[in-house]
Design an enzyme around this catalytic site. Structure first.
Site, PDB file in Angstrom:
ATOM      1  N   ASP A 161       0.294  -7.233   0.292  1.00  0.00           N
ATOM      2  CA  ASP A 161       0.640  -6.083   1.134  1.00  0.00           C
ATOM      3  C   ASP A 161       1.916  -5.365   0.703  1.00  0.00           C
ATOM      4  O   ASP A 161       3.019  -5.870   0.903  1.00  0.00           O
ATOM      5  CB  ASP A 161       0.795  -6.564   2.583  1.00  0.00           C
ATOM      6  CG  ASP A 161       0.974  -5.404   3.551  1.00  0.00           C
ATOM      7  OD1 ASP A 161       0.715  -4.251   3.149  1.00  0.00           O
ATOM      8  OD2 ASP A 161       1.365  -5.645   4.703  1.00  0.00           O
ATOM      9  N   ASP A 362       0.086   2.765  -0.321  1.00  0.00           N
ATOM     10  CA  ASP A 362      -0.062   1.531   0.447  1.00  0.00           C
ATOM     11  C   ASP A 362      -1.264   0.740  -0.064  1.00  0.00           C
ATOM     12  O   ASP A 362      -2.341   1.299  -0.241  1.00  0.00           O
ATOM     13  CB  ASP A 362      -0.243   1.901   1.926  1.00  0.00           C
ATOM     14  CG  ASP A 362      -0.372   0.684   2.813  1.00  0.00           C
ATOM     15  OD1 ASP A 362       0.296  -0.324   2.544  1.00  0.00           O
ATOM     16  OD2 ASP A 362      -1.165   0.731   3.780  1.00  0.00           O
TER      17      ASP A 362
END
Ligand SMILES: *[C@@H]1O[C@H](CO)[C@@H](O)[C@H](O)[C@H]1NC(C)=O
Length: 484
Positions: A161, A362
């Site tokens: 992440d 992201d």
């Protein structure tokens, strides 16, 4: 002294308010693309490539990357996870989790951090709803990597992440709660190199910016808490141990959360690997060793493998860089989008549309989000070049969809994004379309609700790109064909 269990209970109710992420997703699985040399503004795709593959076919390119970690899709055939651990998601679930992630990113960028009394109250009421949620694994990203923790080292598969900072894993004795994970839960007391972090250490106070929550203290051990967008969370002791990335990439004294109260499915993963920009992320913690440089490639198919690599060594020569902007908070990687090309034509979108919204890259958001003004121009231009195909109903957040069931191959316009510094990045065909079977194949971009909402360059559009983050150098680079 308060027993640590009840302290954790109290703390966890405090921590329920904050959000980070969501994600999920099966994207278009496709095979070989055949390009016609004469028509370089189009991709020609075989329809058979839209069908998912059930066998793992590791990317030879990514696999050969020296000293890198293998990245696999959480719901693909390359995970070691058993099927009951990782239930396949419906398309609606994929997109609803994706929207939660987008919403939580936005709220992290716009809300202030201190925990107020009102929020504590809200937090308590939201806690009551947790068991009702399937845990829906928002915190479960699409991609996972396996690292070794402790001495002797134990393998743990963590969600990869770039949108969060703190790395955490579930830890025995799971004083409050652990969800079910594929690998055995980490036992800190069985690791000869594990140490608890004291409440008074400066690294403990670093948790405030890394998690958005003020750390707690239990029997002088620092207590962290982090909450994700779907009410999943992890609370526990802040500790350090040896982290083995690859046989030659070892970080001694790696700070991470040792979770004693963990809720959410996280898709059978043991926790999360935080690759954000904040001081507690693995990128910052390993800065001395790797100079805040890392790169990854996300495979085109969920049945393929990509890689995650720390340090500058081995970055391909064809990588083009764009400046990193730091105006998007302390965790996120901000980039400036300038233009979009569809089938060789530059869309006429005023540059202020992108400069007003801003944009981040992201790894956990599935579908790229654009300001509505930009999305509308993109969709219109795409449709204008796809008139030979019948349109069909929208697929959740995707509204530009086609029925390809009467075709054996299709020709779609290429899409490229031009980033600050005139860095042109061609999106792979797998990043242009998202298939829900061949009768509903959609343009894989979505509009934000408002032109002022932040844009997000999501993981579907990053597929097959080598993405290089050079944080100290203030730039992010893209290379094509990083993995298959
Ligand atoms: C870490 O601290 C907690 C709270 O003081 C304690 O219960 C736990 O046993 C400690 N763990 C280790 C491995 O020392």
């Amino acid at each position: 002294m308060t027993p640590s269990n009840s302290l954790i209970l109290v703390l966890s109710s405090f921590f329920l308010f904050f959000l980070v992420l969501a994600r999920e997703g099966h994207t278009l699985d496709r095979g070989e693309e055949e390009e016609q040399a004469i028509d370089h503004h189009y991709h020609t795709l075989e329809l058979s490539s839209f069908l998912p593959s059930s066998t793992c076919s590791p990317s030879t390119k990514g696999g050969k990357k020296k000293g890198s970690l293998e990245v696999v899709h959480k719901h693909g055939p390359c995970t070691k996870f058993s099927e009951d651990m990782v239930k396949p998601l419906t398309v609606e679930e994929v997109f609803s989790h994706d929207q939660s992630r987008v919403d939580s990113i936005r709220s992290r960028l716009t809300t202030s951090q201190p925990i107020t009394t009102t929020r504590k109250k809200d937090a308590k009421s939201s806690k009551a709803t947790i068991p009702a949620k399937s845990g829906s694994s928002i915190g479960s990203g699409n991609y996972i990597v396996t690292v070794g923790l402790g001495t002797p080292k134990k393998d743990l598969s963590l969600i990869f992440d770039t949108g969060s900072d703190l790395t955490w894993t579930q830890c025995q004795p799971c004083a409050r709660s652990c969800y079910s994970q594929q690998e055995p839960i980490f036992v800190p007391s069985a690791s000869t190199t594990y140490t608890n972090i004291s409440c008074t250490s400066t690294v403990c106070s670093g948790l405030t910016s890394a998690t958005g929550n003020t750390p707690g203290c239990s029997s002088s051990t620092c207590v962290y808490g982090i909450q994700y967008g779907d009410q999943s969370f992890s609370v526990g002791f802040f500790g350090k141990d040896k982290l083995t990335l690859t046989s030659k990439d070892i970080i001694d004294d790696f700070y991470f959360g040792c979770g004693q109260n963990n809720q959410g499915l996280f898709g059978g993963a043991a926790g999360l690997l935080g690759l954000g920009r904040d001081q507690l992320s693995i990128v910052s913690q390993a800065a001395k060793k790797y100079g805040k440089v890392f790169s990854y490639c996300l495979p085109s198919r969920s049945s393929g493998t990509g890689y995650l690599n720390f340090g500058a060594g081995g970055a391909a020569s064809g990588v083009k860089f764009t400046p990193l902007s730091s105006s998007q908070g302390s965790s996120f990687y901000g980039l400036d989008l300038e233009y979009i090309y569809v089938g060789g034509n530059k869309l006429s979108i005023s540059p202020t549309v992108f400069s007003t919204s801003g944009m981040i890259i992201d790894s956990g958001t599935v579908i790229t989000r654009l300001p509505p003004t930009a999305y509308s121009a993109l969709s219109t231009a795409f449709k204008a070049q796809m008139t030979q195909y019948p349109m069909t109903k929208a697929l959740s957040i995707l509204d530009t969809c086609y029925d390809f069931s009467k075709f054996t191959s299709v020709k779609i316009p290429k899409i490229s994004l031009v980033w600050g510094g005139n860095t042109n990045v061609d999106i792979a065909p797998q990043g242009i379309l998202y298939a829900n079977g061949i009768s509903q194949v959609c343009l894989a971009f979505a509009a934000n609700g408002d032109d002022s909402d932040i844009g997000i360059f999501g993981n579907t559009q990053q597929k097959t790109l080598e993405v290089v983050y050079d944080v100290n150098g203030g730039k992010v680079g893209f290379g094509s064909g990083g993995c298959a």
